[in-house]
Design a protein around this motif. Structure first.
Motif, PDB file in Angstrom:
ATOM      1  N   HIS A  55       0.826  -1.201   0.000  1.00 41.17           N
ATOM      2  CA  HIS A  55       0.000   0.000   0.000  1.00 41.17           C
ATOM      3  C   HIS A  55       0.864   1.257   0.000  1.00 41.17           C
ATOM      4  O   HIS A  55       0.540   2.246  -0.651  1.00 41.17           O
ATOM      5  N   ARG A  56       1.983   1.192   0.733  1.00 42.16           N
ATOM      6  CA  ARG A  56       2.876   2.358   0.760  1.00 42.16           C
ATOM      7  C   ARG A  56       3.452   2.623  -0.632  1.00 42.16           C
ATOM      8  O   ARG A  56       3.632   3.769  -1.036  1.00 42.16           O
ATOM      9  N   LEU A  57       3.752   1.546  -1.349  1.00 45.43           N
ATOM     10  CA  LEU A  57       4.267   1.669  -2.714  1.00 45.43           C
ATOM     11  C   LEU A  57       3.242   2.377  -3.602  1.00 45.43           C
ATOM     12  O   LEU A  57       3.570   3.295  -4.363  1.00 45.43           O
ATOM     13  N   VAL A  58       1.991   1.946  -3.476  1.00 45.39           N
ATOM     14  CA  VAL A  58       0.920   2.550  -4.273  1.00 45.39           C
ATOM     15  C   VAL A  58       0.698   4.000  -3.854  1.00 45.39           C
ATOM     16  O   VAL A  58       0.579   4.895  -4.703  1.00 45.39           O
ATOM     17  N   ASN A  59       0.673   4.249  -2.536  1.00 46.98           N
ATOM     18  CA  ASN A  59       0.471   5.622  -2.054  1.00 46.98           C
ATOM     19  C   ASN A  59       1.557   6.559  -2.577  1.00 46.98           C
ATOM     20  O   ASN A  59       1.290   7.702  -2.924  1.00 46.98           O
ATOM     21  N   ALA A  60       2.793   6.044  -2.638  1.00 51.52           N
ATOM     22  CA  ALA A  60       3.897   6.863  -3.128  1.00 51.52           C
ATOM     23  C   ALA A  60       3.755   7.107  -4.630  1.00 51.52           C
ATOM     24  O   ALA A  60       3.951   8.220  -5.114  1.00 51.52           O
ATOM     25  N   ALA A  61       3.382   6.066  -5.354  1.00 54.25           N
ATOM     26  CA  ALA A  61       3.254   6.188  -6.810  1.00 54.25           C
ATOM     27  C   ALA A  61       2.122   7.144  -7.185  1.00 54.25           C
ATOM     28  O   ALA A  61       2.183   7.813  -8.211  1.00 54.25           O
ATOM     29  N   LEU A  62       1.088   7.206  -6.359  1.00 54.50           N
ATOM     30  CA  LEU A  62      -0.073   8.046  -6.670  1.00 54.50           C
ATOM     31  C   LEU A  62      -0.229   9.193  -5.670  1.00 54.50           C
ATOM     32  O   LEU A  62      -1.334   9.658  -5.420  1.00 54.50           O
ATOM     33  N   LYS A  63       0.883   9.636  -5.127  1.00 54.43           N
ATOM     34  CA  LYS A  63       0.831  10.649  -4.066  1.00 54.43           C
ATOM     35  C   LYS A  63      -0.009  11.868  -4.449  1.00 54.43           C
ATOM     36  O   LYS A  63      -0.903  12.275  -3.713  1.00 54.43           O
ATOM     37  N   ASP A  64       0.270  12.436  -5.606  1.00 55.51           N
ATOM     38  CA  ASP A  64      -0.447  13.648  -6.004  1.00 55.51           C
ATOM     39  C   ASP A  64      -1.914  13.366  -6.312  1.00 55.51           C
ATOM     40  O   ASP A  64      -2.793  14.149  -5.979  1.00 55.51           O
ATOM     41  N   GLU A  65      -2.157  12.224  -6.948  1.00 49.84           N
ATOM     42  CA  GLU A  65      -3.536  11.871  -7.297  1.00 49.84           C
ATOM     43  C   GLU A  65      -4.376  11.665  -6.028  1.00 49.84           C
ATOM     44  O   GLU A  65      -5.486  12.179  -5.915  1.00 49.84           O
ATOM     45  N   ILE A  66      -3.820  10.908  -5.084  1.00 51.04           N
ATOM     46  CA  ILE A  66      -4.583  10.596  -3.870  1.00 51.04           C
ATOM     47  C   ILE A  66      -4.848  11.874  -3.067  1.00 51.04           C
ATOM     48  O   ILE A  66      -5.894  12.025  -2.442  1.00 51.04           O
ATOM     49  N   ALA A  67      -3.912  12.809  -3.135  1.00 55.47           N
ATOM     50  CA  ALA A  67      -4.102  14.062  -2.402  1.00 55.47           C
ATOM     51  C   ALA A  67      -5.268  14.876  -2.961  1.00 55.47           C
ATOM     52  O   ALA A  67      -5.821  15.725  -2.278  1.00 55.47           O
ATOM     53  N   GLN A  68      -5.631  14.592  -4.213  1.00 54.76           N
ATOM     54  CA  GLN A  68      -6.692  15.383  -4.848  1.00 54.76           C
ATOM     55  C   GLN A  68      -8.088  14.799  -4.670  1.00 54.76           C
ATOM     56  O   GLN A  68      -9.073  15.437  -4.995  1.00 54.76           O
TER      57      GLN A  68
END
Lengths: 123, 213
Positions: A55-68
């Protein structure tokens, strides 16, 4: 907040590119406003990693997207795990977050949608 | 009857600030919400009442510390990505350290255990109830009560979403991880190892009591 440009296909593209995902399923749970997504991500990069690390890998890969967006849910599998699960369930077990063992539905999606927008439910 | 038994077992004390509604309004709202959840999820609701998850008392850290928050941290117009990248102040970090260490099992959530304000938080609290987490070893923090905590906990844990579960000060994960660990048995094993579950006898006694009501 500016209008979100995050879509099912942009998430799929990003995961395929950044995590070398071999299979991605993205569902927009928001009814089209691009605020709430649930995903199945199949990538060989998850091999040898526990759930938290994946999950951390995914969160890092989509950091900007998830923040939006306001809500994000992911299931992370290796290609082997995915094949195994498909074989076991006939590939027809529905979205992974819809229930608990014993068929009890968590039944929170509709409630979640009913919340006023300004409560920003999940981020 | 069921909703009354839940009400009697769950404390409201995880709200750092006093409720703004009058007592009667609050009661009727609570009862309505609990009735809804009891109707939709009879099994789950019953199990929740037996576990009687309730927050620990040491939950006012953030209401007292938040007055010193940097004004930018409280700005509603700054994009979330900027806030996420802002360095956590020592003060906030210490407050979160204290919150994380306030009980063996700590959940940062939206809303309170009895009235979660988000489906993901609701699912997580229900699972902890189903697992039989000992209320005396559990604390919940409502991030909606404090903007500093809401932003700070994401950076503290390096995790973008709420809820967040800590066991023995160690970050376990968010809702997806809690659900999958619940399904594959890892959560039961972990909670058992950490000795944070209600003892068998006690749990049965409470279940019997709940059934009677």
């Amino acid at each position: 907040m500016a209008e979100s440009s995050i879509t099912e296909s942009s998430i799929k593209e990003a995961l395929t590119l950044r995590l070398k995902a071999t299979h991605v399923e993205v569902q927009d749970m928001s009814g089209g406003c691009g605020q709430s997504f649930t995903t199945l991500i199949v990538s060989p990069e998850f091999a040898g990693k526990n759930s938290l690390k994946r999950h951390r890998l995914v969160n890092a890969a989509l950091k900007d997207e998830i923040a939006q967006i306001h809500a994000w849910s992911a299931k992370c599998q290796t290609p082997e795990e995915w094949e195994k699960e498909k074989a076991a369930t006939g590939g027809n077990d529905g979205p992974h977050w819809m229930g608990l063992p014993g068929g009890r539905s968590l039944a929170w999606i509709s409630e979640h949608d009913a919340l006023p927008r300004d409560t920003k439910p999940c981020l | 009857m069921l909703s009354r038994s839940i009400l009697s077992r769950v404390r409201l004390s995880c709200n750092p600030s006093p409720p703004k509604r009058s007592a009667s309004q609050l009661t009727s709202r609570k009862q309505r919400l609990l009735r809804q959840s009891a109707t939709a999820l009879p099994t789950t609701a019953a199990s929740f009442s037996t576990a009687a998850l309730r927050p620990a008392t040491a939950t006012s850290t953030f209401s007292s510390s938040s007055s010193g928050a940097h004004p930018l941290l409280r700005s509603r117009t700054a994009p979330p990505s900027l806030l996420l990248r802002r360095l956590l102040s020592d003060q906030t970090r210490q407050a979160i350290d204290k919150a994380v260490g306030s009980a063996p099992v700590v959940l940062f959530m939206k809303g309170t255990p009895e009235t979660p304000q988000c489906g993901f938080s609701r699912a997580s609290i229900q699972i902890l109830g189903l697992q039989g987490v000992d209320p005396d070893k559990f604390a919940a923090f409502n991030v909606l009560e404090d903007a500093e905590l809401r932003q700070g906990i994401k950076e503290y844990s390096d995790w973008p979403t709420i809820p967040q579960l800590y066991i023995d000060k160690e970050f376990v994960g968010g809702c997806d991880i809690i659900v999958s660990m619940h399904q594959n048995g890892e959560l039961a094993k972990l909670l058992d190892e950490k000795k944070v579950l209600v003892k068998g006898e006690e749990a049965e006694g409470e279940a019997a009591e709940a059934n009677k009501e």
